[in-house]
Scaffold this motif. Structure first.
Motif, short mmCIF file in Angstrom:
data_model
loop_
_atom_site.label_atom_id
_atom_site.label_comp_id
_atom_site.label_asym_id
_atom_site.label_seq_id
_atom_site.Cartn_x
_atom_site.Cartn_y
_atom_site.Cartn_z
N ASP A 1 -18.88 -35.41 -18.86
CA ASP A 1 -19.89 -34.98 -19.84
C ASP A 1 -21.20 -34.60 -19.18
N VAL A 2 -21.44 -35.13 -17.98
CA VAL A 2 -22.65 -34.82 -17.23
C VAL A 2 -22.29 -34.65 -15.76
N ASN A 3 -22.68 -33.53 -15.17
CA ASN A 3 -22.52 -33.31 -13.74
C ASN A 3 -23.88 -33.35 -13.07
N ILE A 4 -24.11 -34.38 -12.26
CA ILE A 4 -25.34 -34.47 -11.47
C ILE A 4 -24.99 -34.07 -10.04
N VAL A 5 -25.70 -33.08 -9.53
CA VAL A 5 -25.43 -32.58 -8.18
C VAL A 5 -26.64 -32.79 -7.29
N MET A 6 -26.41 -33.36 -6.12
CA MET A 6 -27.47 -33.59 -5.15
C MET A 6 -27.39 -32.50 -4.08
N ILE A 7 -28.51 -31.86 -3.82
CA ILE A 7 -28.55 -30.83 -2.79
C ILE A 7 -29.62 -31.19 -1.77
#
Length: 334
Positions: free
Chosen positions: A154-160
């Motif tokens: 339901d939520v995609n958190i992406v670290m860059i």
């Protein structure tokens, strides 16, 4: 140039495989499975560490403080577990139930660090997610789950980091940069300095700043402030994906790094290797990461000069970030 030519064809092939797989899920050729609780994925698009595990712990703790009942689900990478679902920690305050060689070092670390939060592992994340719900979890956090498209989230958190370069094996990318379009929220060390090659895929994505910080220094006598390393000679040893970041963190604390023994990521240390470390360090402090620490023998960690650096994360506009995640969670439950 020769190396680049040699790896160009495999990189193109890897790109096509990943892009085809992504499109198969996007257009329904492959079906993602779902569970009744909201699922939050914390991940990245590069191979190696970017702070995903401490960020997972950070968010799990913040959600718990706000009255949610989170559980952490992980693959259990490098662990020997073959069961569809293995409970590493019940969330009852008692810590890990199995050793790190079974569940993987990162899963063990999370169960040891957040004893009030269930931690479950399994190769197919749908199985540990179902176990988490049986343990009364009402929100599930997937550690390093961005590429696990078999499970609906339901939520995609992406670290860059801004260092995202080219497809493996030419570079460190797990997926094409266009995969960033799947992100709901983005975390970056300096949001104002995201390279243009990434920005084109993040134009409409809320971006929050974050940093990885030293929290404490663990040893036989408990935890102490990491600042005690200032002015001391230290020998580092680590089996992590980005050893240069570990060294840089220790040096920023003011320590003098005499030597840094670098081992492969997720390395399991042998008795001979540990003895060699003791001999080479002499009277210097021996410092490792917490991920390494959980795999060391008790006899070794009980030495007075052996320490582990525990890290944590800090998010700019923390309240706004967590509130935004809660708002996305509510969409699932209403």
């Amino acid at each position: 140039m020769i190396r680049e030519c040699a790896f160009s064809l495999p990189a193109v092939a890897y790109y096509l495989v990943q892009k085809t797989r992504e499109k198969a899920y996007e257009y329904g050729r492959l079906q993602a499975q779902s569970v009744t609780a909201p699922v939050i994925s914390i991940g990245n698009i590069v191979m190696g560490g970017s702070g995903k595990t401490p960020m997972t712990l950070f968010l799990a703790n913040k959600l718990s403080e706000r009255g949610h009942k989170p559980a952490i689900v992980s693959r259990g990478y490098k662990g020997t577990n073959a069961a569809p679902s293995l409970i590493v920690g019940m969330g009852d305050g008692k810590g890990p139930l199995v050793p790190p060689e079974v569940c993987g070092d990162e899963s063990y670390l999370m169960a040891a660090s957040a004893t009030h939060i269930p931690v479950i592992v399994g190769a197919k994340r749908i199985n540990p997610c179902r176990t988490a719900i049986e343990l009364s979890a009402n929100v599930i956090l997937l550690d390093d789950g961005f590429q696990h498209m078999q499970l609906q989230r339901d939520v995609n958190i992406v670290m860059i980091s801004g260092a995202e370069d080219r497809m493996f094996p030419l570079g460190r990318l797990r997926e094409p940069l266009s995969a960033l379009k799947r992100a709901d929220r983005v975390l970056a060390p300096v949001p104002s300095r995201i390279p243009a090659r990434l920005q084109r895929y993040l134009a409409d994505k809320p971006v929050f700043g974050y940093c990885v910080l030293p929290e404490s220094l663990l040893g036989v006598n408990g935890a102490e402030a990491p600042a005690v390393l200032a002015g001391r000679d230290v020998t580092l040893f680590s089996g992590v994906a980005r050893p240069e970041r570990f060294r840089a963190t220790v040096e920023r604390l003011g320590a003098r790094v005499v030597e840094h023994r670098i081992f492969p990521d997720h390395h399991v240390f042998t008795a001979t290797e540990l003895e060699n470390l003791v001999q080479s360090a002499g009277g210097a402090e021996l410092v490792c990461t917490e991920k390494d620490w959980v795999k060391l023998t008790r006899a070794f960690t009980e030495r007075s000069n052996v320490k582990a650096l525990r890290i944590t994360v800090s998010v700019n506009d923390e309240d706004a970030f967590v509130s935004a995640i809660e708002a996305l969670i509510r969409k699932k439950t209403t």
